[in-house]
Design a protein around this motif. Sequence first.
Motif, short mmCIF file in Angstrom:
data_model
loop_
_atom_site.label_atom_id
_atom_site.label_comp_id
_atom_site.label_asym_id
_atom_site.label_seq_id
_atom_site.Cartn_x
_atom_site.Cartn_y
_atom_site.Cartn_z
N THR A 71 0.81 -1.22 0.00
CA THR A 71 0.00 0.00 0.00
C THR A 71 0.84 1.27 0.00
N THR A 72 2.16 1.16 0.00
CA THR A 72 3.00 2.35 -0.21
C THR A 72 3.18 2.63 -1.70
N GLN A 73 2.64 1.77 -2.56
CA GLN A 73 2.72 1.96 -4.00
C GLN A 73 1.46 2.66 -4.48
N LEU A 74 1.63 3.82 -5.09
CA LEU A 74 0.48 4.58 -5.57
C LEU A 74 -0.28 3.81 -6.65
N SER A 75 0.41 3.01 -7.43
CA SER A 75 -0.25 2.25 -8.49
C SER A 75 -1.27 1.27 -7.90
#
Length: 227
Positions: free
Chosen positions: A96-100
Amino acid sequence: MALNFFDQFMSPTYMGIPLMTLALTLPWMLYPTPSDRWSHNRLITLQGWFINRFTQQLLLPLNPGGHKWALILTSLMIFLLSMNLLGLLPYTFTPTTQLSLNMGLAVPFWLATVIIGMRNQPTAALGHLLPEGTPILLIPVLIIIETISLFIRPLALGVRLTANLTAGHLFIQIIATAVFVLLPLMTTVALLTSMVLFLLTLLEIAVAMIQAYVFVLLLSLYLQENV
């Protein structure tokens, strides 16, 4: 020690295989499956109580038409909560630290609420773009502003979750690096800094839980406007 603080947010790979799939699958493997027995153990009972309480709280502001979303919203909440908390463990990766990924969750759910509103009550859905009693001269401007705000909603959902988790993880790594650097030089300061690190970790646990709840809560509010 990482050469770059932001290396922890890169999607890890092992032998050329991305580990994102493992990080997304692992949370579902940690929850026990309820059996058909009359009585369950304490873990399954606690799990069922939490799910029931959260679902009841989530459905309070929703009309009966939105209760069909109870299963998918509760599953999304548990999924985000598990990934956020598991990402706080050492040598782990937080998807969930990935914006994608966050945008991949936010855009379809938001779009589904908009499509439902346009299909079931198009007049009310379009009425949100123009408040009642608006002067004639302001109608074009307000329609443009409300349309932009409508399309910004999924971006705000994804960026909010990404920014909060990224900032917390980055701050924890900075404080932990300071503790390791100060430990052989100034032991007292290092111990005090480690106490700050412990309190910050507790705060990050709370943030991980709150952000998962806020993500689902905002989706339920968007759904409420369209059912």
